[in-house]
Structure formats: structure tokens, C-alpha cells
Motif scaffolding. Structure first.
Motif, short mmCIF file in Angstrom:
data_model
loop_
_atom_site.label_atom_id
_atom_site.label_comp_id
_atom_site.label_asym_id
_atom_site.label_seq_id
_atom_site.Cartn_x
_atom_site.Cartn_y
_atom_site.Cartn_z
N UNK A 104 0.83 -1.21 0.00
CA UNK A 104 0.00 0.00 0.00
C UNK A 104 0.86 1.26 0.00
N UNK A 105 2.18 1.09 0.10
CA UNK A 105 3.06 2.26 0.13
C UNK A 105 3.41 2.71 -1.29
N UNK A 106 3.10 3.96 -1.58
CA UNK A 106 3.39 4.46 -2.92
C UNK A 106 4.82 5.00 -2.96
N UNK A 107 5.68 4.33 -3.73
CA UNK A 107 7.09 4.71 -3.77
C UNK A 107 7.41 5.65 -4.92
N UNK B 264 20.11 9.26 -12.46
CA UNK B 264 19.03 9.52 -11.50
C UNK B 264 19.68 9.86 -10.18
N UNK B 265 19.44 11.08 -9.69
CA UNK B 265 20.04 11.47 -8.41
C UNK B 265 18.94 11.86 -7.43
N UNK B 266 19.35 11.97 -6.18
CA UNK B 266 18.39 12.33 -5.14
C UNK B 266 18.81 11.70 -3.82
N UNK B 267 18.23 12.19 -2.72
CA UNK B 267 18.63 11.67 -1.40
C UNK B 267 18.19 10.22 -1.21
N UNK B 268 18.73 9.55 -0.19
CA UNK B 268 18.36 8.17 0.09
C UNK B 268 16.86 8.04 0.28
N UNK B 269 16.30 6.98 -0.28
CA UNK B 269 14.88 6.73 -0.09
C UNK B 269 13.98 7.56 -0.99
N UNK B 270 14.57 8.25 -1.99
CA UNK B 270 13.75 9.11 -2.84
C UNK B 270 13.07 8.32 -3.95
N UNK B 271 13.44 7.05 -4.10
CA UNK B 271 12.78 6.21 -5.10
C UNK B 271 13.58 6.01 -6.38
N UNK B 272 14.84 6.48 -6.39
CA UNK B 272 15.59 6.38 -7.65
C UNK B 272 15.90 4.93 -8.04
N UNK B 273 16.27 4.10 -7.04
CA UNK B 273 16.51 2.69 -7.36
C UNK B 273 15.21 1.98 -7.72
N UNK B 274 14.14 2.32 -7.02
CA UNK B 274 12.83 1.75 -7.32
C UNK B 274 12.44 2.05 -8.77
N UNK B 275 12.70 3.29 -9.18
CA UNK B 275 12.39 3.71 -10.54
C UNK B 275 13.23 2.90 -11.54
N UNK C 106 21.15 -0.81 -17.14
CA UNK C 106 20.79 -0.11 -15.91
C UNK C 106 21.91 -0.28 -14.89
N UNK C 107 22.36 0.82 -14.30
CA UNK C 107 23.39 0.74 -13.26
C UNK C 107 22.78 1.24 -11.95
N UNK C 108 22.77 0.40 -10.93
CA UNK C 108 22.23 0.80 -9.64
C UNK C 108 23.38 1.09 -8.67
N UNK D 192 22.13 13.43 -19.36
CA UNK D 192 20.88 13.94 -18.79
C UNK D 192 20.84 13.57 -17.32
N UNK D 193 20.16 14.40 -16.55
CA UNK D 193 20.04 14.11 -15.13
C UNK D 193 18.60 14.32 -14.70
N UNK D 194 18.15 13.38 -13.85
CA UNK D 194 16.82 13.54 -13.26
C UNK D 194 17.01 13.64 -11.76
N UNK D 195 16.43 14.66 -11.15
CA UNK D 195 16.51 14.79 -9.70
C UNK D 195 15.19 14.32 -9.10
N UNK D 196 15.28 13.37 -8.17
CA UNK D 196 14.08 12.83 -7.56
C UNK D 196 14.06 13.14 -6.07
N UNK D 197 12.86 13.31 -5.56
CA UNK D 197 12.71 13.58 -4.13
C UNK D 197 11.35 13.04 -3.68
N UNK D 198 11.35 12.21 -2.64
CA UNK D 198 10.12 11.65 -2.07
C UNK D 198 9.22 10.99 -3.13
N UNK D 199 9.84 10.23 -4.02
CA UNK D 199 9.06 9.49 -5.01
C UNK D 199 8.61 10.30 -6.20
N UNK D 200 8.99 11.58 -6.21
CA UNK D 200 8.58 12.40 -7.36
C UNK D 200 9.79 12.82 -8.16
N UNK D 201 9.58 13.02 -9.46
CA UNK D 201 10.64 13.54 -10.30
C UNK D 201 10.52 15.07 -10.25
#
Lengths: 265, 307
Positions: A28-31, A47-58, A184-186, A229-238
Motif C-alpha cells: 500500500x506504500x506508494x514509492x 538519476x540522483x536524489x537523497x536516500x529513499x527518494x525512489x531512484x533505485x525503485x524507478x 541499468x546501473x544501480x 541527462x540528469x533527473x533529480x528525484x525527491x520523495x518518489x517524485x521527479x
């Protein structure tokens, strides 16, 4: 910060994949929330962003790795070209997707096999049996992964005997052997020392003309060094997506700027 | 400069009370460990010394080459081969069943089964291992043998085949449970590496997970073999107790273990040659299982897991 690619050419390249309104749920958690993005062909997208922002999930949505675990749910589309098909669709076989979109992980994960058999693995599971083809493809992949010179005399050795950086390059060779369209590189260098990291970054720069690359990194300098190209993600949002030099020099969004300048994250 | 405050130097020295407590706990632990080792050596000593008396009457050459085992008859023969053949044949039949089925079940439970299925299936499988062996023995004699006789009319009422099959069923849970544990301990990131380049579940299980857990699987197989070789009740009930030098599972025969039971139950005078035979047979059994254990140990060392 050194940025060494022309942004003008980047805008001319074709689209390899388009992400439309992607949502992802762990139970039920929306990542991931309403993500729209473009992946350009034969370019490096970070894909950059702080820990837990969803970049690996993406990242893991792109080869349907989430299908391996129960209670995971995708919504929205990741269109793959030239097929023009949504790879998240239920009718799409994740195995077919992974045949074309391969992945390199955070921690080097060579199989308990010889160096040769590690690289040949992807070919063998695709039914390649002829020794001459295997040898040729393994050599090519190892050359592309900048590992051939170091291992050519000991292809029969166990992969565990290699150093951490060599193991990671072996994993890259393993992914390259089957000619993937997207790699894909994680966080591929987070378990490596600075010298090994430099060699992997150089390798990613070298690969950009051969394969489309998506890389998750928590290291902003790395994103600046290797990506187009760079995408900055935060709290599951791009939050922001664009050419790397734009994002790093003139970010449009205040949140991106705060993160990049180190005021946050 | 002020001189630092001083305390009695004794506060840093060994406390007699703590020492005593620690020492006595250490001693207790040592005794517990020592006791089990001592018992093992005592058993080995007993077997060897009693066998020694046996081998004063019967030459080792006769023991190893004579094809008859009739120590209780007037025309006594002391060839261990008929008992060894019974043991080997019944064990082979059991392993032909237990190893493949145990492995397949382990692969299913570890790599394919949904969480709920595994949680239900595992306790049931382990329950199978908790059934007393004497029940398995009667299951073999009264159910499996008649069933086999409908397929193979010439099968006698006692046979190594029937006993071996049931023994195999009995050993499956040991093999599958240990094999599954070994496979499940393979870290997920290794599996993901395989899936990520397009491998199926089965390819991942057979080509990555099984090689990665080979030492654990080898240990499971060795345990299965040891259990088959040492199993007594099922063969005693369902295989008959006549020592026959046969390699055909369709015949009745005795194993080393069933012979020991037979003689132990009888009232042979202590010290008679017939009585001494059970020690020689026991020593043979011990050596057989020792060989498998050493083999297992070597395998474990050769293929130890590195992730």
C-alpha cells in the motif's frame, strides 16, 4: 566541476523510452508518484536524489525486477522503442524485457563460476552452444568492459578471485555479452574504492555510444562526470529532468538547486 | 601541578570471586564437550577391542572374502559380503528415490513456491521425518510389498526393493529440508544478477543457486546416505533377515544393522564367537559411515560457499 559533453548534440538524439505517469506501490506504500521522463538513445541518464527518494525503485521498473517479489504494483507506462510497447503491461513477459534491458548492481555479484562462464551465462541461457561464438562474444564483452587484458590468461579462474573493481567490471561484461539495448546501473561504484570507481566511470563514458545507459548514483560529481541527462528525484517524485549541464549549472527548481549545492541531502 | 588522587592498587587486580565463577563455568562447558567426545571414543574402543577377539578366531581375509554369513550354524561361515551387499542394495534403492525427489522438492520450495505454500508444506514434510521407523517398516511390508506384487508377481513377501523404496520415502524430508536450507541461504542479490539478464526461475535455480549452495547440498546428500546405510527397522521388517549375497533388489536379504538386531535379541552366551560377530559387523558399519562422513567433509571443504 568538470562537464565535458556538448549539450547541443544531446537534444538531437532519438527517444529510446518514454515514461508516462508512472506510479509504483510496495503493497500500500506508494514509492513513485506520477513520473514522466524521456530516456534518450545512446545517452547516459543519471538519476540522483537523497536516500529513499525512489531512484533505485524507478530504475528497477525498467527491467521489471519488482515482479520477483509479491505485492508490488505498477501503474502507468514505460514505452520502449522501437517496439512502441508498454513494458509494464501484463501481456509483456518480464523475461523478454530483461533479455533486452540488463542491469548491474550496487554490490558486485559474480556467480560461483569461472570468469569465462560468468560472462557466457547470458548467452548460454539464450541457447548459444557453439564454443567459437561463445569465445568471441565473451572476449568482446570483456574488452568492452576494459577487463580483457587483466583476465585473458586466467579465464578459467573462479570469479571470486578478482578484486572488487574487477568483479564489478566482470558484472558489466556479463550484462554486455548479450548486447542489451539499455543498461541499468544501480549505484555501481558505491562498494568500490576511488581508483576502481574512476575506472568504472571511464567505462560508462566509453559505453555511451554503444548502449543506452541509466545510472542511479548518490554521488553528484559522478552524475556530472558521466551523464548527458540528469533527473533529480525527491520523495518518489521527479522534481526536475534535463540536460546534465543545465541541471548542474542553472537548475530551474529551488529544491534541485538546494540539493546540488549541498544545502540539502 | 596537583598530584592525582590515588586509590588502592588492588581495585585493578584479579578478583578471586570472579575468577572462581568464570573458571567453574569454563570447566562445566569443557566437561560437557569432553563427555560427548569421550563417549564416541569409548564406543570405537569397545568395537575395536571386541572385534579383536573375533579376529583371533576368524581371519580378516575370510571375513572379507567368504561369500556366506552363517555364524550361528554348525557349518559356520564368517563372510561379511552378504550383509554388505544387502546394505548397499537397500541403500541404493533408497537413494535413487530420496536424492532426486528431495532435490526437486527443495528446488520447488526454495525457488518457486509462494510464501504461503512453503509455510504449509514445510511442517508437513518435516512431520514425515517424525514418523517412527517401525511404522514405515509395516507400511513397507503390509502396503508397499502387496502393491509391488501386483506389478511384479514374482516379488517375494520380503524384498530389498520394498524396504529400500520405503526407506527412500522416509529419507526424502531430511534431504529436501537440508537442501532447501542451503539454497535459501544463497543471497538474493546473486539471484537478481541472474534474473536481470533474462534467466528464468528454473535456469536461475539450477545454474546459479544450486552451484552456489553445493556444499550444503553435498552435506544433505551425505546425511541421506548415512541414514540409509544405518537404517534398521524398515529393513528388519520388510527385507527378511536371511543373509544372501545378492545384488538384485527383488530378493530378500539381511543388512548389517538387521543382523546386529537379530543377534542382540537372541540369547547367545557372552564371549561366544557368535556373540563376537556383532562387534565385527558393527565395526564394518562404522567404517562405512565414516567413509561417507569424510567424503562429505572433503566435499564441503572443496566447494565451500563464497558469495
Amino acid at each position: 566541476m568538470q562537464i565535458f559533453k556538448p549539450s547541443s548534440t544531446a537534444t538531437l538524439t532519438a527517444q529510446k523510452s518514454v515514461v508516462n505517469n508512472l506510479n509504483f506501490y510496495y503493497g500500500s506504500y506508494q514509492a513513485l508518484k506520477n513520473i514522466d521522463m524521456v530516456v534518450y538513445e545512446k545517452q547516459v541518464t543519471a538519476l540522483i536524489g537523497p536516500s529513499g527518494c525512489g531512484k533505485s525503485t524507478f530504475l528497477r521498473c525498467f527491467n521489471r525486477m519488482h515482479d520477483l517479489y509479491p505485492h508490488n504494483n505498477y501503474e502507468g507506462e514505460i514505452i520502449l522503442y522501437p517496439d512502441n510497447e508498454n513494458i509494464l503491461s501484463r501481456e509483456v513477459d518480464p523475461i523478454e524485457v530483461r533479455m533486452r534491458i540488463s542491469m548491474v548492481f550496487q554490490k558486485p555479484n559474480p556467480f560461483p563460476k569461472s570468469i569465462f562462464e560468468n560472462v557466457a551465462y547470458g548467452l548460454r541461457i539464450r541457447g548459444v552452444k557453439r564454443r567459437s561464438i561463445l569465445e568471441e562474444k565473451v572476449e568482446n564483452a570483456l574488452r568492452n568492459a576494459a577487463l580483457w587484458e587483466e583476465v585473458k590468461d586466467r579465464l578459467g579462474d573462479l570469479a571470486f578471485n578478482l578484486s572488487g573493481g574487477q568483479q564489478q567490471r566482470l558484472c558489466i561484461a556479463r550484462a554486455l555479452a548479450t548486447d542489451p539495448e539499455i543498461l541499468l546501473f544501480d549505484e555501481p561504484t558505491s562498494a568500490l574504492d576511488p581508483i576502481a570507481t574512476a575506472s568504472i566511470e571511464e567505462l560508462i563514458s566509453d559505453l555511451r555510444n554503444k548502449v543506452t545507459i541509466l545510472i542511479v548514483t548518490h554521488n553528484m560529481q559522478q552524475a556530472a562526470r558521466v551523464s548527458d541527462y540528469t533527473a533529480y528525484m525527491y520523495m518518489g517524485e521527479l522534481i526536475e529532468f534535463g540536460a546534465t549541464d543545465t541541471i548542474f549549472i542553472k537548475p530551474k527548481n529551488k529544491k534541485t538547486e538546494d540539493y546540488i549545492t549541498g544545502r540539502f541531502g | 601541578m596537583a598530584t592525582p588522587e590515588t586509590r588502592s592498587p588492588k581495585s585493578l587486580r584479579h578478583s578471586y570471586k570472579r575468577n572462581l565463577k568464570e573458571r567453574s563455568i569454563e570447566m562445566l562447558l569443557f566437561l560437557a564437550a569432553f563427555f560427548s567426545v569421550f563417549i564416541t571414543f569409548a564406543i570405537i574402543y569397545l568395537l575395536i577391542s571386541e572385534s579383536f577377539i573375533f579376529f583371533e578366531h576368524v581371519s580378516i581375509w575370510e571375513f572379507l572374502t567368504d561369500t556366506q554369513w552363517t555364524p550361528l550354524f554348525d557349518d559356520a561361515h564368517y563372510g561379511i559380503l552378504p550383509l554388505v551387499s544387502g546394505t548397499v542394495v537397500s541403500s541404493l534403492v533408497a537413494l535413487v528415490i530420496a536424492l532426486p525427489f528431495g532435490t526437486i522438492i527443495a528446488i520447488y520450495l526454495s525457488e518457486f513456491a509462494p510464501f504461503a505454500v512453503r509455510e504449509i508444506a514445510k511442517p508437513f514434510l518435516e512431520l514425515l521425518g517424525g514418523i517412527p521407523t517401525v511404522v514405515y517398516g509395516y507400511f513397507a511390508l503390509l502396503f508397499v510389498t502387496p502393491l509391488l506384487q501386483t506389478l511384479l508377481p514374482e516379488l517375494p513377501g520380503f524384498s530389498l526393493l520394498s524396504a529400500g523404496l520405503v526407506m527412500g520415502i522416509m529419507i526424502i524430508p531430511y534431504v529436501s529440508s537440508m537442501t532447501e536450507d542451503a539454497m535459501r541461504s544463497v543471497p538474493m542479490h546473486l539471484r537478481e544478477g541472474s534474473y536481470a539478464i533474462g534467466a528464468t526461475r528454473f535456469q536461475t535455480a539450477v545454474k546459479v543457486v544450486m552451484p552456489a549452495s553445493l556444499s550444503g547440498i553435498a552435506a544433505a546428500y551425505i546425511l541421506g546416505i548415512s541414514r540409509a546405510v544405518g537404517e534398521t527397522m524398515v529393513v528388519a521388517i520388510a527385507a527378511g533377515m536371511q543373509p544372501n549375497l545378492v545384488w538384485n533388489p527383488m530378493e530378500p536379504a539381511a543388512t548389517i544393522t538387521t543382523y546386529i538386531v537379530q543377534v542382540s535379541l537372541g540369547d547367545l552366551p557372552h564371549g561366544s564367537i557368535g556373540y563376537q560377530t556383532i562387534f565385527a559387523a558393527g565395526l564394518t558399519l562404522l567404517l562405512l559411515t565414516l567413509v561417507f562422513n569424510i567424503l562429505g567433509h572433503l566435499l564441503r571443504k572443496r566447494y565451500r560457499e563464497i558469495y
